[in-house]
Design a protein around this motif. Structure first.
Motif, short mmCIF file in Angstrom:
data_model
loop_
_atom_site.label_atom_id
_atom_site.label_comp_id
_atom_site.label_asym_id
_atom_site.label_seq_id
_atom_site.Cartn_x
_atom_site.Cartn_y
_atom_site.Cartn_z
N THR A 132 0.80 -1.23 0.00
CA THR A 132 0.00 0.00 0.00
C THR A 132 0.83 1.28 0.00
O THR A 132 0.32 2.35 -0.35
N ASP A 133 2.09 1.21 0.39
CA ASP A 133 2.87 2.42 0.57
C ASP A 133 2.99 3.26 -0.71
O ASP A 133 2.68 4.45 -0.71
N ALA A 134 3.43 2.66 -1.80
CA ALA A 134 3.63 3.41 -3.04
C ALA A 134 2.33 3.91 -3.67
O ALA A 134 2.27 5.07 -4.10
N HIS A 185 -0.99 8.81 -4.94
CA HIS A 185 -1.96 9.64 -4.20
C HIS A 185 -3.39 9.09 -4.29
O HIS A 185 -4.35 9.84 -4.41
N ARG A 186 -3.48 7.75 -4.21
CA ARG A 186 -4.79 7.11 -4.23
C ARG A 186 -5.38 7.04 -2.82
O ARG A 186 -4.66 7.17 -1.83
N ASP A 187 -6.67 6.84 -2.75
CA ASP A 187 -7.37 6.77 -1.47
C ASP A 187 -6.87 5.57 -0.66
O ASP A 187 -6.89 4.43 -1.16
N PRO A 188 -6.42 5.77 0.58
CA PRO A 188 -5.86 4.67 1.38
C PRO A 188 -6.81 3.49 1.55
O PRO A 188 -6.38 2.33 1.53
N ILE A 200 5.04 -9.74 -6.49
CA ILE A 200 4.14 -9.67 -7.65
C ILE A 200 2.90 -8.86 -7.30
O ILE A 200 2.48 -7.99 -8.07
N ALA A 201 2.34 -9.12 -6.13
CA ALA A 201 1.16 -8.37 -5.68
C ALA A 201 1.48 -6.89 -5.54
O ALA A 201 0.67 -6.03 -5.90
N ARG A 202 2.67 -6.58 -5.02
CA ARG A 202 3.07 -5.18 -4.87
C ARG A 202 3.15 -4.48 -6.23
O ARG A 202 2.70 -3.34 -6.38
N ALA A 203 3.69 -5.17 -7.23
CA ALA A 203 3.77 -4.58 -8.57
C ALA A 203 2.37 -4.37 -9.14
O ALA A 203 2.07 -3.32 -9.74
#
Length: 252
Positions: free
Chosen positions: A110-112, A118-121, A158-161
């Motif tokens: 979620t960090d990037a 700048h997406r909604d957390p 992979i999920a992070r990408a």
């Protein structure tokens, strides 16, 4: 076409690593790049994802130029703010995972998207949990990388990408750091993404996987594309003698 790379050249300390490489990838296509170590495969991916700068040629995403060669023969990139938009088109999964050790799995995802895009957390966290579920590791959301197996860490990578919602995903030998049992876990995920028509470029030494999953296979050596085409044709009826020699090693 998602990406086009035209006449790409790259040098390191006077050594020509990429010699006028040209290729493109269409939406929904899976392209595997094979070849011996040192052939320029990883450098090509790093240039495609802007981790390395090219010395000549053109890089286009969605038909728009991110880099080109000027009249003096020098490679010129778009302004850094515009380049940020081009970087958003692509994601890269490395051999060695490159997870943040001080972040748990969920924060790695979620960090990037929150800080860079700048997406909604809340939306980002919901998407991240869906991706972890898809990878079969939703229960590891609060775990830290050191608590995961290599296969689990690569699935997190992979999920992070994917959490960045790229138009194309590049894999740089995603199973080379894993033992055979864990390799199967990761290849299963990539197969699933291929079935879902995710656009991907995969540098791999897993020949049966490349033959089964790819729409096209590229064989590289010495900074050149020696041969490319339909996987069945390249693997079963290679035209070039060097391709035949390389593939014989995997038949033993």
């Amino acid at each position: 076409m998602i990406i086009e790379m035209k006449n790409i050249r790259k040098h390191f300390d006077g050594l020509e690593v990429l010699k006028s490489i040209s290729f493109g990838v269409d939406s929904g296509e899976v392209v595997s790049i094979i070849g011996p170590s040192g052939s320029g495969k990883s450098t090509l991916l790093r240039c495609a994802t802007f981790l390395e700068t090219i010395d000549g040629g053109e890089i286009l995403y969605m038909g728009k130029k991110a880099a080109h060669t000027d009249e003096s023969g020098k490679a010129v990139y778009v302004h850094h703010q515009e380049l940020r938009a081009f970087r958003a088109y692509c994601g890269l999964v490395f051999q060695q995972f490159h997870l943040f050790p001080h972040y748990n799995v969920l924060k790695n995802l979620t960090d990037a998207p929150v800080k860079v895009q700048h997406r909604d957390p809340k939306e980002v966290e919901a998407t991240a949990m869906e991706l972890l579920k898809k990878m079969g590791i939703a229960e590891k959301a609060k775990a830290y990388p050191y608590q995961l197996s290599g296969g689990q860490q690569q699935r997190v990578a992979i999920a992070r990408a994917l959490a960045m919602k790229p138009a194309i995903l590049f894999f740089d030998e995603p199973t080379s750091a894993l033992d055979p049992e864990l390799t199967g876990e990761v290849l299963k995920v990539i197969r699933q993404l291929a079935e879902e028509k995710m656009t991907m470029v995969v540098v791999t030494h897993e020949m049966p996987f490349a033959k089964a999953v790819s729409n096209r296979v590229i064989f590289m050596e010495g900074g050149l594309i020696v041969e490319q085409g339909d996987p069945k044709e390249v693997f079963d009826h290679p035209r070039e003698e060097r391709t035949k020699q390389f593939l014989r090693v995997f038949e033993r």
